[in-house]
Enzyme design. Structure first.
Site, PDB file in Angstrom:
ATOM      1  N   TYR A   1    -121.074   1.385  27.636  1.00  0.00           N
ATOM      2  CA  TYR A   1    -120.449   1.401  26.310  1.00  0.00           C
ATOM      3  C   TYR A   1    -119.658   2.685  26.117  1.00  0.00           C
ATOM      4  O   TYR A   1    -120.150   3.773  26.431  1.00  0.00           O
ATOM      5  CB  TYR A   1    -121.539   1.313  25.230  1.00  0.00           C
ATOM      6  CG  TYR A   1    -120.972   1.303  23.822  1.00  0.00           C
ATOM      7  CD1 TYR A   1    -120.295   0.189  23.338  1.00  0.00           C
ATOM      8  CD2 TYR A   1    -121.107   2.410  22.987  1.00  0.00           C
ATOM      9  CE1 TYR A   1    -119.780   0.166  22.055  1.00  0.00           C
ATOM     10  CE2 TYR A   1    -120.593   2.392  21.695  1.00  0.00           C
ATOM     11  CZ  TYR A   1    -119.926   1.269  21.236  1.00  0.00           C
ATOM     12  OH  TYR A   1    -119.408   1.261  19.966  1.00  0.00           O
TER      13      TYR A   1
ATOM     14  N   LYS B   1    -121.749  13.007  19.700  1.00  0.00           N
ATOM     15  CA  LYS B   1    -123.143  13.068  19.247  1.00  0.00           C
ATOM     16  C   LYS B   1    -123.698  14.484  19.051  1.00  0.00           C
ATOM     17  O   LYS B   1    -123.393  15.118  18.035  1.00  0.00           O
ATOM     18  CB  LYS B   1    -124.027  12.255  20.200  1.00  0.00           C
ATOM     19  CG  LYS B   1    -123.681  10.753  20.172  1.00  0.00           C
ATOM     20  CD  LYS B   1    -124.783   9.899  20.732  1.00  0.00           C
ATOM     21  CE  LYS B   1    -124.363   8.472  21.005  1.00  0.00           C
ATOM     22  NZ  LYS B   1    -124.423   7.543  19.899  1.00  0.00           N
TER      23      LYS B   1
ATOM     24  N   ASP C   1    -118.192   9.742  30.661  1.00  0.00           N
ATOM     25  CA  ASP C   1    -118.466   9.613  29.229  1.00  0.00           C
ATOM     26  C   ASP C   1    -119.861  10.191  28.996  1.00  0.00           C
ATOM     27  O   ASP C   1    -120.868   9.508  29.225  1.00  0.00           O
ATOM     28  CB  ASP C   1    -118.382   8.145  28.819  1.00  0.00           C
ATOM     29  CG  ASP C   1    -118.696   7.955  27.337  1.00  0.00           C
ATOM     30  OD1 ASP C   1    -119.112   8.936  26.683  1.00  0.00           O
ATOM     31  OD2 ASP C   1    -118.537   6.826  26.851  1.00  0.00           O
TER      32      ASP C   1
HETATM   33  N1  PMP Z   1    -119.590   6.609  24.479  1.00  0.00           N
HETATM   34  C1  PMP Z   1    -120.926   6.504  24.569  1.00  0.00           C
HETATM   35  C2  PMP Z   1    -121.572   6.655  25.909  1.00  0.00           C
HETATM   36  C3  PMP Z   1    -121.688   6.272  23.435  1.00  0.00           C
HETATM   37  O1  PMP Z   1    -123.014   6.171  23.534  1.00  0.00           O
HETATM   38  C4  PMP Z   1    -121.043   6.155  22.191  1.00  0.00           C
HETATM   39  C5  PMP Z   1    -121.831   5.905  20.922  1.00  0.00           C
HETATM   40  N2  PMP Z   1    -123.035   5.308  21.063  1.00  0.00           N
HETATM   41  C6  PMP Z   1    -119.653   6.274  22.146  1.00  0.00           C
HETATM   42  C7  PMP Z   1    -118.965   6.509  23.308  1.00  0.00           C
HETATM   43  C8  PMP Z   1    -118.918   6.163  20.847  1.00  0.00           C
HETATM   44  O2  PMP Z   1    -119.229   7.242  20.046  1.00  0.00           O
HETATM   45  P1  PMP Z   1    -119.069   7.142  18.439  1.00  0.00           P
HETATM   46  O3  PMP Z   1    -120.104   6.186  17.974  1.00  0.00           O
HETATM   47  O4  PMP Z   1    -119.266   8.544  17.986  1.00  0.00           O
HETATM   48  O5  PMP Z   1    -117.684   6.674  18.196  1.00  0.00           O
END
Ligand code: PMP
Length: 457
Positions: free
Chosen positions: A153, A281, A253
Site C-alpha cells: 500500500y 506517520k 516507501d
Molecule cells: N505508504 C504506506 C506504506 C502507508 O502505510 C501509508 C499509510 N498507511 C501511506 C503510504 C499513505 O500515507 P497517508 O495515509 O499519510 O497518506
C-alpha cells in the site's frame, strides 16, 4: 465468510453507535477514511493518554493502533505538546507560508539518519510523498511506467491503488501477478501502466523487471510489506542490484517503517541505499506530514531554480527547463516539523529504541505462548516495533501467503479484545509505543487468553 457483525460489541458502546448513526447522516459511511470503518460501527474515541484511548462510552483501551503507527510516543507526549506550543508562541503564528529554518533542521536530521537521503522535500501526507517520489522517478528516467508489489500500500490515489488486496480469482499467477484495480473510478490507464511484482520472489521479479526495463521509471515497495512482512535480505540485495543495472529508480516507501524498524528505517537494517525514500506517520509526531528524500542528482530536478513558474500568470519563463512541479500550501509546516523533531529527539535518547524493541519482542513471545497453550497455530510476524498476529503455521513471505491464514478466527478474537479493552482495528497490525508499560503487556496477554477462551467456547 468473515464475521461481519458482532452485535455484543454494541452493549458497552451505545454512545459510539449513536454517534456513528449521526455521522452517517452527514458523512458517507460515517467515516472519512474507509479504513476506519468496521462493523457494526467503529468506536468513537474521546480522549487519549499515553498508551490508552478512551471512547465516548468511557471504556478504556490499550492502544496498539496508535493512529496506524504514527504515535510512536503514545498519546499526548509532553515533549511533543511543549514543542508545538513553544513553536507557535515564540513564532507568533501557526505557519509562515515562507521558507524557514526548521525545514533545514529537519532535512539535516533526515540526512543524518537515512543513508539514502541526501536532500529532502516535504509534503502533507504519506500519500503525497509516494506520489511525488513516483513523479520524480518518471521525470528523472524519462520512462512512463511504475512497478509495485502485490499487497503493498502506498496511499489512496490512482497510480498505486492497484493490487493492494486483490481477489485471488483476479490476481493471476503468483509468479506474474495481474494488475487489479482497487477502487471504483480508477482510470484503466493506471491498471495498464502499473506492473505488479511478487514480493520476496527475486527470480520472478527479475524476469518481469527485465521484460519491462525500457518503460519502467521506478519500483516502489514497502520494505516490510504492510509493516510486518519483512523482505528477505537476499531479495533486497538482488532488487537493489537489478534496479541499478536497469536504470530503474528504487523507491523505499518507509511511511510505516520509518523510525519504527530502526530510527534510520528499513534501509538501515538492510544496509541498502534506495534512490528515493518516502516518509510520513512518525515524522509528524501525530500531525499530518510526509517527506521524500533521495540522491542529490535525482532530488535536484524538483528545484525551482531555473524551472518555469507555472502559477504566476504572465511570469517570464526565460529558462525553459521543464519543471517537475511540486508545491503545497502547507508543505514544511513549522508547527508539525516541531512535533516531528521533538519526537525524533525522544527516540534518539540512548536506549529508547532498544527498550521499545525489547518490549515488542516480549509481548510477541508472550502472545505466542498463550495461543500455543490453547492449541492454536499462531505466529507473530514483524520487525522492530511492529508485528501482526497470523493464525497459520505456514511461512509468511508475501500477500498470497496471507490467504492461508485463518482471518475469520483472528477477527472473532479481535472483536473480543475490543470488549476486553485492547484496541486495534480488527485484523490490523500491532504497533508499540515507547510509553506502553509492563502492565499494559500483562493486561494485553491476559485479554488475549480470555478472548481465545470465549471464541473457542
Ligand atoms: N505508504 C504506506 C506504506 C502507508 O502505510 C501509508 C499509510 N498507511 C501511506 C503510504 C499513505 O500515507 P497517508 O495515509 O499519510 O497518506
Amino acid at each position: 465468510m468473515i464475521l461481519e457483525h458482532n452485535s455484543t460489541l454494541s452493549e458497552n458502546t451505545k454512545k459510539s453507535a449513536e454517534l456513528f448513526e449521526k455521522a452517517c447522516e452527514v458523512i458517507p459511511g460515517g467515516v472519512t477514511a474507509n479504513i476506519k470503518y468496521f462493523a457494526p460501527h467503529p468506536l468513537m474515541m474521546e480522549k487519549g493518554k499515553g498508551s490508552k484511548l478512551y471512547d465516548v462510552d468511557g471504556n478504556e483501551y490499550i492502544d496498539y493502533l496508535l493512529c496506524y503507527g504514527a504515535l510512536i510516543l503514545g498519546h499526548g507526549h509532553q515533549k511533543v505538546f511543549e514543542a508545538v506550543t513553544k513553536q507557535m508562541l515564540e513564532s507568533g503564528t501557526t505557519i509562515f507560508g515562507t521558507p524557514h529554518e526548521m525545514e533545514i533542521k529537519m532535512a539535516e536530521k533526515l540526512i543524518e539518519l537515512y543513508s539514502g537521503i541526501e536532500m529532502v522535500r516535504y509534503t502533507n501526507s504519506g500519500l503525497e510523498a509516494t506520489l511525488l517520489a513516483i513523479r520524480t522517478a518518471v521525470a528523472y528516467t524519462g520512462k512512463p511506467k511504475l512497478a509495485k508489489f502485490e499487497g503493498h500500500y502506498h496511499g489512496g490515489y490512482d497510480q498505486v491503488l492497484v493490487s493492494v488486496n486483490p481477489d485471488m480469482d483476479k490476481a493471476g499467477d503468483p509468479k506474474a501477478p495481474k494488475s487489479v484495480g482497487e477502487s471504483r473510478g480508477l482510470p484503466d490507464y493506471y491498471i495498464e501502466n502499473t506492473v505488479v511484482l511478487p514480493f520476496n520472489d527475486l527470480e520472478s521479479t527479475e524476469k518481469i523487471l527485465r521484460a519491462h526495463a525500457h518503460e519502467l521509471a521506478g519500483v516502489i515497495l514497502e520494505p516490510i510489506q504492510g509493516g510486518f512482512i519483512p523482505a528477505e535480505q537476499e531479495f533486497m540485495d538482488g532488487l537493489r542490484k537489478l534496479t541499478e543495472e536497469l536504470n530503474i529508480v528504487l523507491i523505499f516507501d518507509e511511511v510505516k517503517t520509518g523510525f519504527r524498524l530502526s530510527i534510520g528505517g528499513a534501509q538501515k537494517i538492510y544496509n541498502i541505499k534506495p534512490d528515493i525514500t518516502a516518509l510520513g506517520k512518525v515524522l509528524g509526531g501525530g500531525f499530518p506530514v510526509g517527506a521524500i528524500g533521495g540522491k542529490k542528482e535525482i532530488m535536484m530536478i524538483t528545484s525551482a531554480r531555473g524551472g518555469r513558474d507555472i502559477l504566476t500568470a504572465g511570469a517570464k519563463n526565460t529558462d525553459k527547463r521543464d519543471p517537475l512541479y511540486h508545491s503545497g500550501t502547507y508543505n514544511g509546516h513549522p508547527t508539525i516539523l516541531a512535533a516531528g523533531l521533538a519526537t525524533i529527539d525522544v527516540l534518539e535518547k540512548e536506549g529508547t529504541m532498544d527498550d521499545l524493541f525489547a518490549k515488542t519482542q516480549s509481548l510477541r513471545k508472550q502472545l505466542e505462548d498463550v495461543y500455543k497453550k490453547h492449541g492454536l497455530s499462531m505466529q507473530t510476524v514483524g520487525m522492530g516495533s511492529i508485528f501482526n498476529i497470523i493464525l497459520s503455521e505456514n511461512p509468511i513471505k508475501n500477500y498470497r501467503d496471507m490467504e492461508k491464514a485463518d482471518m475469520k478466527l483472528r477477527k472473532e478474537i479481535d472483536y473480543e479484545l475490543l470488549k476486553l479493552g485492547v484496541y486495534t482495528k480488527p485484523l490490523n497490525r500491532y504497533s508499540m509505543s515507547v510509553v506502553h508499560t509492563e502492565n499494559d503487556i500483562l493486561r494485553t496477554v491476559e485479554a488475549h487468553d480470555e478472548a481465545i477462551k470465549r471464541v473457542l467456547k
